[in-house]
Scaffold this motif. Structure first.
Motif, PDB file in Angstrom:
ATOM      1  N   ARG A   1       6.040  -4.170  15.549  1.00 27.83           N
ATOM      2  CA  ARG A   1       6.773  -3.298  14.768  1.00 27.83           C
ATOM      3  C   ARG A   1       7.566  -3.975  13.723  1.00 27.83           C
ATOM      4  NH1 ARG A   1       7.559   1.596  16.736  1.00 27.83           N
ATOM      5  NH2 ARG A   1       6.660   1.883  18.915  1.00 27.83           N
TER       6      ARG A   1
ATOM      7  N   LEU B   1      -1.810  -1.346   6.828  1.00 27.01           N
ATOM      8  CA  LEU B   1      -2.084   0.174   6.685  1.00 27.01           C
ATOM      9  C   LEU B   1      -3.241   0.760   6.082  1.00 27.01           C
ATOM     10  CD1 LEU B   1       1.695   0.922   5.699  1.00 27.01           C
ATOM     11  CD2 LEU B   1       0.681   1.182   8.094  1.00 27.01           C
TER      12      LEU B   1
ATOM     13  N   GLU C   1      -0.748  -2.804  13.437  1.00 26.44           N
ATOM     14  CA  GLU C   1      -1.872  -3.433  14.110  1.00 26.44           C
ATOM     15  C   GLU C   1      -2.315  -4.716  13.725  1.00 26.44           C
ATOM     16  OE1 GLU C   1      -4.439  -0.531  15.053  1.00 26.44           O
ATOM     17  OE2 GLU C   1      -3.171   0.917  15.847  1.00 26.44           O
TER      18      GLU C   1
ATOM     19  N   LEU D   1       4.931   0.539  12.408  1.00 22.53           N
ATOM     20  CA  LEU D   1       3.886   0.090  13.456  1.00 22.53           C
ATOM     21  C   LEU D   1       2.788  -0.677  12.691  1.00 22.53           C
ATOM     22  CD1 LEU D   1       3.600   0.061  16.379  1.00 22.53           C
ATOM     23  CD2 LEU D   1       2.164   2.018  16.152  1.00 22.53           C
TER      24      LEU D   1
ATOM     25  N   ARG E   1       6.602   8.762   9.702  1.00 21.27           N
ATOM     26  CA  ARG E   1       6.463   8.237  10.962  1.00 21.27           C
ATOM     27  C   ARG E   1       6.156   6.868  11.073  1.00 21.27           C
ATOM     28  NH1 ARG E   1       2.163  10.045  13.319  1.00 21.27           N
ATOM     29  NH2 ARG E   1       1.015  11.034  11.520  1.00 21.27           N
ATOM     30  N   CYS E   2       6.418   5.970  12.122  1.00 23.86           N
ATOM     31  CA  CYS E   2       6.271   4.770  12.029  1.00 23.86           C
ATOM     32  C   CYS E   2       4.629   4.184  11.967  1.00 23.86           C
ATOM     33  CB  CYS E   2       6.792   4.050  13.183  1.00 23.86           C
ATOM     34  SG  CYS E   2       6.296   4.616  14.968  1.00 23.86           S
ATOM     35  N   ALA E   3       3.918   5.284  12.640  1.00 25.44           N
ATOM     36  CA  ALA E   3       2.494   5.134  12.514  1.00 25.44           C
ATOM     37  C   ALA E   3       1.843   5.396  11.286  1.00 25.44           C
ATOM     38  CB  ALA E   3       1.607   5.656  13.577  1.00 25.44           C
ATOM     39  N   ALA E   4       2.499   6.224  10.352  1.00 26.03           N
ATOM     40  CA  ALA E   4       1.929   6.791   9.075  1.00 26.03           C
ATOM     41  C   ALA E   4       3.213   6.928   8.224  1.00 26.03           C
ATOM     42  CB  ALA E   4       1.464   8.106   9.361  1.00 26.03           C
TER      43      ALA E   4
ATOM     44  N   ALA F   1       0.378  -4.130  19.031  1.00 24.02           N
ATOM     45  CA  ALA F   1       1.399  -3.705  18.280  1.00 24.02           C
ATOM     46  C   ALA F   1       2.663  -4.179  18.076  1.00 24.02           C
ATOM     47  CB  ALA F   1       1.609  -2.079  18.815  1.00 24.02           C
TER      48      ALA F   1
ATOM     49  N   TYR G   1      -5.480  -6.088  18.189  1.00 22.61           N
ATOM     50  CA  TYR G   1      -4.767  -4.683  18.521  1.00 22.61           C
ATOM     51  C   TYR G   1      -3.691  -4.811  19.321  1.00 22.61           C
ATOM     52  CZ  TYR G   1      -9.709  -3.964  17.249  1.00 22.61           C
ATOM     53  OH  TYR G   1     -10.915  -3.764  16.921  1.00 22.61           O
TER      54      TYR G   1
END
Length: 198
Positions: free
Chosen positions: A109, A178, A101, A99, A139-142, A107, A105
């Motif tokens: 992928r 990230l 950003e 993910l 995880r996709c966000a982390a 999102a 803002y």
């Protein structure tokens, strides 16, 4: 999902083994007679002389046409399920998407395999690296990165790690937007077979 399946299967297996072990212990030590209670009529272990599977139980269905095909089919399905479970344990989870950003803002992928390929290509260009293998986890966000490097004989491991961390992984982290990109790096050296010189 794999963790939930593991917990359920291990819980059921543990309960089954606990019940079977308790039943054998109950009959083997003759505890129902010593402690003055009775076991249900279907209970197979009534005393120290009882066996797990008697002659009648072993030979009851032998003459039936459906018995052996059913036994073989059940065992084949059980074997297939156990093999699937084993392969699921051995296969490491690969992150399919990351993910990202954007400045507005929104999102976005990013394909995880594409990011792995870019990190591999950049790592293989570094001095002293023969081959690189990268896998995204987490995880996709982390996301997190696992890197396995095959070093050339002249490589300096400390310098190689510094370049990988300061250039390749930092570039991947910044390009994906990230805050952090934890990494685990494994180094291996190229092993050449000894050759006889005539």
């Amino acid at each position: 999902m794999l963790k939930a399946v593991n917990r359920v299967l291990l819980g059921l297996l543990g309960l089954g083994l606990f019940a079977l072990g308790g039943g054998v212990l109950l009959g083997g030590l003759d505890l129902q007679r010593h402690w003055g209670f009775d076991v249900p009529g279907w209970w197979p272990f009534r005393g120290p002389d009882d066996v797990v599977l008697g002659t009648e139980g072993r030979t009851r269905w032998r003459e039936e046409d459906w018995w052996w095909p059913t036994v073989i089919a059940v065992l084949a399905v059980l074997l297939a399920l156990l093999l699937w479970w084993l392969l699921a344990q051995l296969r490491r989870q690969r992150l399919g998407q990351v993910l990202v950003e954007s400045e507005d803002y929104a999102a976005i992928r990013l394909n995880g395999r594409a990011l792995e390929d870019v990190i591999e290509e950049e790592a293989q260009v570094l001095d002293g690296i023969s081959r690189a293998h990268v896998r995204l986890t987490g995880r996709c966000a982390a996301p997190a990165v696992r890197v396995r490097l095959l070093l050339k004989p002249h490589a300096e491991p400390a310098r190689t790690l510094e370049q990988l961390s300061g250039e390749t992984l930092a570039h991947a982290r910044d390009s994906a937007g990230l805050d952090r990109l934890p990494s685990e790096v494994r180094l291996q050296e190229v092993r050449h077979r000894a050759r006889r010189v005539a």
